[in-house]
Design an enzyme around this catalytic site. Structure first.
Site, PDB file in Angstrom:
ATOM      1  CD  GLU A  35     -43.352   5.607   9.202  1.00 11.86           C
ATOM      2  OE1 GLU A  35     -44.254   5.269   8.438  1.00 11.86           O
ATOM      3  OE2 GLU A  35     -42.277   6.355   8.764  1.00 11.86           O
ATOM      4  CG  ASP A  75     -40.439  11.189   7.963  1.00  9.37           C
ATOM      5  OD1 ASP A  75     -41.157  10.299   7.486  1.00  9.37           O
ATOM      6  OD2 ASP A  75     -39.879  11.718   7.512  1.00  9.37           O
ATOM      7  CD  GLU A  83     -38.933   7.093   8.113  1.00 11.49           C
ATOM      8  OE1 GLU A  83     -39.915   6.834   7.582  1.00 11.49           O
ATOM      9  OE2 GLU A  83     -37.978   7.138   7.763  1.00 11.49           O
ATOM     10  CG  ASP A 105     -41.903   2.432   7.111  1.00 11.70           C
ATOM     11  OD1 ASP A 105     -43.031   2.659   6.827  1.00 11.70           O
ATOM     12  OD2 ASP A 105     -41.377   1.449   6.192  1.00 11.70           O
TER      13      ASP A 105
END
Length: 233
Positions: free
Chosen positions: A124, A121, A48, A52
């Protein structure tokens, strides 16, 4: 999660992403919530973190290319709306990512597959899996495929966030700016839930919950704006 189940999820998610994911340990890690992790099974939080950054880069790049004459402030408004956790969660829900997640028993019992923080989450983490398996070009293509309608929907004017809109509403009526109070913080450290109240000087208020204070403030402002519009109707 059996290998057969993982293979089925890989096929379905590959179609949504436009990238051929393998039923690998990497994909299983991307689909594993912290509640289902163990010493022998990593959760998706490291992925994650990476996903991101990949998402931020791709969308910043896309916005600069689409709006070459806009100043940074207007680009930032578009960017913030596209990369926020709520948007990631919405896209995750659209592709059925929650159904592919490996969750602990408590998360299953409390509707974890629909929780915004978990979905955001996981989205990502899935982007990171595409990036690590196929490289940046494939990750970029997958992101633009999924975020493309939102990039197009932004139109000529950048979005106005709910807090800004509520402040303008108050100022137009000679009122003090809205205030935001944190009512509570619940949940585990890796999945907090904040409840925030948005309040006007005349006593009207609305509350909302979200995985971060900022998101909860925005949600509470949006809810209060809805109430104000109903009152004025």
């Amino acid at each position: 999660m059996s290998r057969r189940e993982l293979a089925a999820h890989a096929r379905r998610l590959s179609q949504a992403l436009g990238a051929p994911l393998q039923p690998s340990d990497l994909l299983e890690e991307a689909l594993t919530h912290p509640s289902a992790s163990s010493p022998a099974r990593a959760d998706n939080q490291r992925l994650e973190f990476l996903g991101d950054r990949v998402l931020n880069l791709v969308l910043a790049e896309a916005l600069l290319a689409r709006h070459p004459d806009e100043p940074e402030g207007r680009i930032a408004a578009r960017y913030n709306a596209l990369v926020r956790k709520e948007t990631c969660a919405q896209i995750a829900a659209q592709i059925g990512l929650g159904e592919a997640m490996r969750l602990g028993r408590s998360e299953k019992l409390t509707g974890g597959r629909r929780k915004q923080a978990m979905l955001g989450d996981a989205m990502e983490a899935l982007i990171a899996a595409v990036y690590l398996e196929h490289g940046l070009d494939a990750a970029r293509a997958a992101i633009l495929r999924l975020w493309g309608p939102r990039l197009e929907a932004a139109g000529d004017e950048p979005p106005t966030d709910a807090k800004s809109a509520l402040q303008k509403w108050a100022q137009a009526r000679g009122m003090e700016p809205p205030r935001y109070a944190t009512i509570s913080r619940e949940g585990a450290d890796h999945a907090p839930v904040f409840t925030v109240a948005a309040r006007l000087a005349d006593g009207r208020e609305a509350t909302a919950s979200a995985p971060s204070k900022r998101a909860a403030q925005q949600a509470a402002a949006a809810r209060l704006l809805d109430q104000l519009e109903s009152d004025d109707a």
